[in-house]
Design a protein around this motif. Sequence first.
Motif, short mmCIF file in Angstrom:
data_model
loop_
_atom_site.label_atom_id
_atom_site.label_comp_id
_atom_site.label_asym_id
_atom_site.label_seq_id
_atom_site.Cartn_x
_atom_site.Cartn_y
_atom_site.Cartn_z
N VAL A 26 -8.99 4.02 -11.16
CA VAL A 26 -8.64 2.63 -11.43
C VAL A 26 -7.60 2.57 -12.55
N ALA B 238 -5.42 4.84 -13.32
CA ALA B 238 -4.13 5.35 -12.84
C ALA B 238 -3.39 4.27 -12.06
N ILE B 239 -4.11 3.59 -11.17
CA ILE B 239 -3.46 2.54 -10.37
C ILE B 239 -3.00 1.41 -11.28
N TYR C 14 0.17 2.18 -13.49
CA TYR C 14 1.44 2.00 -12.77
C TYR C 14 1.67 0.54 -12.42
N GLY C 15 0.60 -0.14 -12.07
CA GLY C 15 0.71 -1.55 -11.71
C GLY C 15 1.23 -2.39 -12.86
N PHE D 177 5.13 -0.25 -14.07
CA PHE D 177 6.26 -0.01 -13.18
C PHE D 177 7.09 -1.28 -12.97
N PRO D 178 6.46 -2.40 -12.62
CA PRO D 178 7.26 -3.63 -12.43
C PRO D 178 7.96 -4.06 -13.72
N ILE E 297 1.42 -10.61 -11.97
CA ILE E 297 0.92 -9.36 -11.37
C ILE E 297 0.60 -8.35 -12.46
N ALA F 72 -2.56 -9.21 -14.16
CA ALA F 72 -3.74 -8.96 -13.32
C ALA F 72 -4.13 -7.49 -13.38
N PHE F 73 -3.15 -6.61 -13.23
CA PHE F 73 -3.45 -5.18 -13.33
C PHE F 73 -3.99 -4.82 -14.71
N VAL G 11 -7.71 -5.86 -15.01
CA VAL G 11 -8.61 -4.98 -14.28
C VAL G 11 -8.68 -3.62 -14.97
N PHE H 117 -2.35 8.75 -3.67
CA PHE H 117 -1.76 8.17 -4.87
C PHE H 117 -0.24 8.33 -4.85
N PHE I 77 0.89 5.59 -3.06
CA PHE I 77 0.84 4.38 -3.90
C PHE I 77 2.07 4.28 -4.79
N CYS J 60 8.74 -2.84 -5.56
CA CYS J 60 9.46 -3.36 -6.72
C CYS J 60 10.96 -3.45 -6.44
#
Lengths: 602, 395
Positions: A469, A471-472, A475-476, A479-480, A511, A514-515, A518, B54, B57, B65
């Motif tokens: 979780v 790791a995701i 990046y979430g 990255f953006p 977004i 939100a990441f 969490v 991943f 992902f 993006c």
Amino acid sequence: MSAEAHNHGHEHDHDHGHEHHHKDTFITKYIFSIDHKMISKQYLITGIFMGIIGIVMSLLFRMQLAWPEESFKIFNVLLGDKFAPNGVMTNEIYLALITIHGTIMVFFVLTAGLSGTFSNLLIPLQIGARDMASGFLNMVSYWLFFLSSVIMVISLFVESGPASAGWTIYPPLSALPQAISGSGAGMTLWLVSMAIFIASSLLGSLNYIVTVINLRTKGMSMTRLPLTVWAFFITAIIGVISFPVLLSAALLLIFDRSFGTSFFLSDIYLAGEVLNYQGGSPVLFEHLFWFLGHPEVYIVLLPALGITSEVIATNSRKPIFGYRAMIMSIIAIAFLSTIVWGHHMFISGMNPFLGSVFTFTTLLIAIPSAVKAFNYITTLWKGNLQMNPAMLFSIGLVSTFITGGLTGIILGDSTLDINVHDTYFVVAHFHLVMGISALYGMFAGIYHWFPRMFGRMLNKNLGYVHFWVTAICAYGVFFPMHFIGMAGLPRRYYTNTNFPLFDDLQNVNVIITAFALVGGAFQLVFLWNFFHSIFYGKKSVQNPWKSNTLEWTAPIEHMHGNWPGELPEVHRWAYDYSKPGHDEDFVPQNVPMKPDEEVLHH
Amino acid sequence: MTTLLILIVVLLLAIAIWQLTKIFDLTQVGENVNDTQIADDNDNKVNGYIMFAFLGFIYLTTIYCVWNYGNLPLLKDSASEHGPLVDNLMSISLVLIFIVQTVTQALLHYFAFKYKGKKGQKAMYFADNNKLELVWSSIPAIVLAGLILYGLYSWNNIMYVDKEDEQDAIVIELYAQQFKWEARYSGADNVLGKANVRYIEGANNLGVDLSDPNAQDDFAASELHIPKGKRVIFKMRSQDVLHSAYLPHFRAQMNCVPGMVTQFSFIPTVTTAEMREKPAIIEKVNHINELRAKKSEQLVANGQTALDPYTFDFLLLCNKICGASHYNMQMKVVVDTPEDFKAWLKDKQTIVQAVKTAAAEAEKSEKPATPTIDTAKVKTVVKDSTAVAQTEVKK
């Protein structure tokens, strides 16, 4: 030779001392302990506590950024009526939150919490020493750190608000309470706290350096040291070189604030009057600050890379690839890190020629960094990967280190920096490359050495949930963020609603938040796992990961002096995993070479 | 609503992973119970597969993006002469980064998947290889050498102005204070008069030395007008704390440092009117106005005032934390055609005149200058200060 002789004497003392072991009272064992293992736990738990504060702060201001000036009950509860009237965060407390978040995460969590914990735990254990060179200084170092943490936390509660000039505390903003209310008592406490922190860090670093140089056990030459110890050693050296410069900057700033000197201030008209300051320069402060500030990045990161080297090698059941290249790259990074600080200041008004020089040195750092990344990847190649949580965090570190490091090529280039300087692009870059990477290194260290610290295992399934979780979400979140930065969105804006130009970026901010929420929430999984396992975790065996380094040859029970009887003798390097000619896939460092055994590495 | 949905999706994802590990826990119940908390073959397998997923992902995040937010204003439609140089270098660097990122992440995660541990399998003892080290330190070295050379070439082009070009240029001062910008034009002589915060008094809010001959024709403006096609040399000053003059569309930025004058110079190449005609800008503005219309509906429904529609303008932003209202320190920038610029220059009241009229007014109102009159005087100079950042300092 003399080191060995010294070791012998030392050993003798402790053998003797060991008989009186039971005399430890609660206070000498758990509070004013001079045992490096206990001190490392104190560092870790203090660091985790500060980390909770730092991360909760980041979640609060992320909520403000996603839903600007909306009312949240939680703001009112945590920040109070003054800073969140009706649950709407004020712009002043927003700046205070980002400032303290940065300070706490960089210094208190990733410097003290990471390097302090694992340098203390691993240096004596991995080099085969009874304890640090000076247990007393080590204790003083921790308690100074504790004191500085307490002062930093107290500064959150002063009436005019905590420091809010950004974690870089550039004067004049940080020097003049008329400029921002956080530069009153909050800033004073911040500076006092940091001065004490620096003293703590220096005592710790000197101790690490002396210990590594003098107290290595018989046979432990410098080129047999595990990479963790190399990383801690070099980290301590750059700490000793650069932290005093920050101390001088802090002291001069205190002079400017309290005694009317003009080191950093000149020609200022504020709140309707001309101030008396004349002749100082904020740019001088920037130089002094970043002379520490940039090496600080590597003070944070190198220990994480050291931990990762060890964890990846152990869990790949393979020698770390390019041991000497790894050492060389650590040294090269450390050296270069002290001559690149100007890349934070390309557009500060300093001579553009300096900008050229710093561009050159900065981009050079990419070479040793690339070597490290490729060496990690090659270590995985044809390995027998044991996917323990520590291993996952280490692989995660390599991933974020690459992603975050690559954008450094853009920021280190003075031409490109003009336009992305102080935008969210920078925020994304350094959070990935030093924030998340170093946090992963810290987690890898905790999952890997928890059995060594507490004699119990962390729950692995909770570890997997925690890692994936995180790791995701990492990046979430980050990255953006590169993209809103490349759209020109400046950092440290309380809200972007005053710029219709940025209206189309608002959904990205949602977004990201939100990441972040969490990801933040799932750190609870880790906290529960950590504190629960200290008391109720599965009892560990002596060498659960089948590792080569010396700390796993010491008994599990907490004892002062680390090894009963004689210190182990070292016969080989730390990375004889899956060596041909051995039945087991690991050969601890204290196992003598077989009569016909060859050294297979360079 | 979308927020809630995203939150739910991410939460569900997390729960799915949680369940995965739970299921995995259960599969082990019947077999010899592995309670050591050390990864076994099953863990290696599951996590190896997730590693591979991943990688997917990471790629999907990247594609998402680039697709959705990749419409980067900072990569195209620059409005200054050196803009394309910067944008070009940026594009080259980005392409390079994406290639390296794609390859290295693939290797890392693929190896993590491919070599996941199994009982009885033995790793290869492969400790070092100087040739490999040489290869992967020299390739980045060569590539970086190229980037450094290009970068330094551009940097020198941007930061150093030739003596001849300098004589041709217009000199404008950007004056920063908490939390607004002002511009001071050097007038007909094209030389800025001396200035220091110690001269600040009443209407002379920029601290200009009124006795300096060069200062006689200087005038102030709260909206920055610059002519297309002519080099502009900006001299930055700050009155109080550090600020940073950020002109994203012109690829320009320089800090404003109290006690020192900093400089940045560029040649604007696109007028505001031309910029508004560019398809990419039209599209962007329309999109933003759709968003604002939606937001306005909500606001009106709640009894609040609707948002103004957005029209494109170049902007000067503050990009160095400077205090509580840092987030709203901006100035409108207008690039005119040379003719329009000339017309705009006409009948500008000089600072010296402004100070005189303010003094005369003060005399008219009999009483000696009081603070209230002072502020009135300031207003006469900064005619359209409402267009500038509203400096509501929340205290």
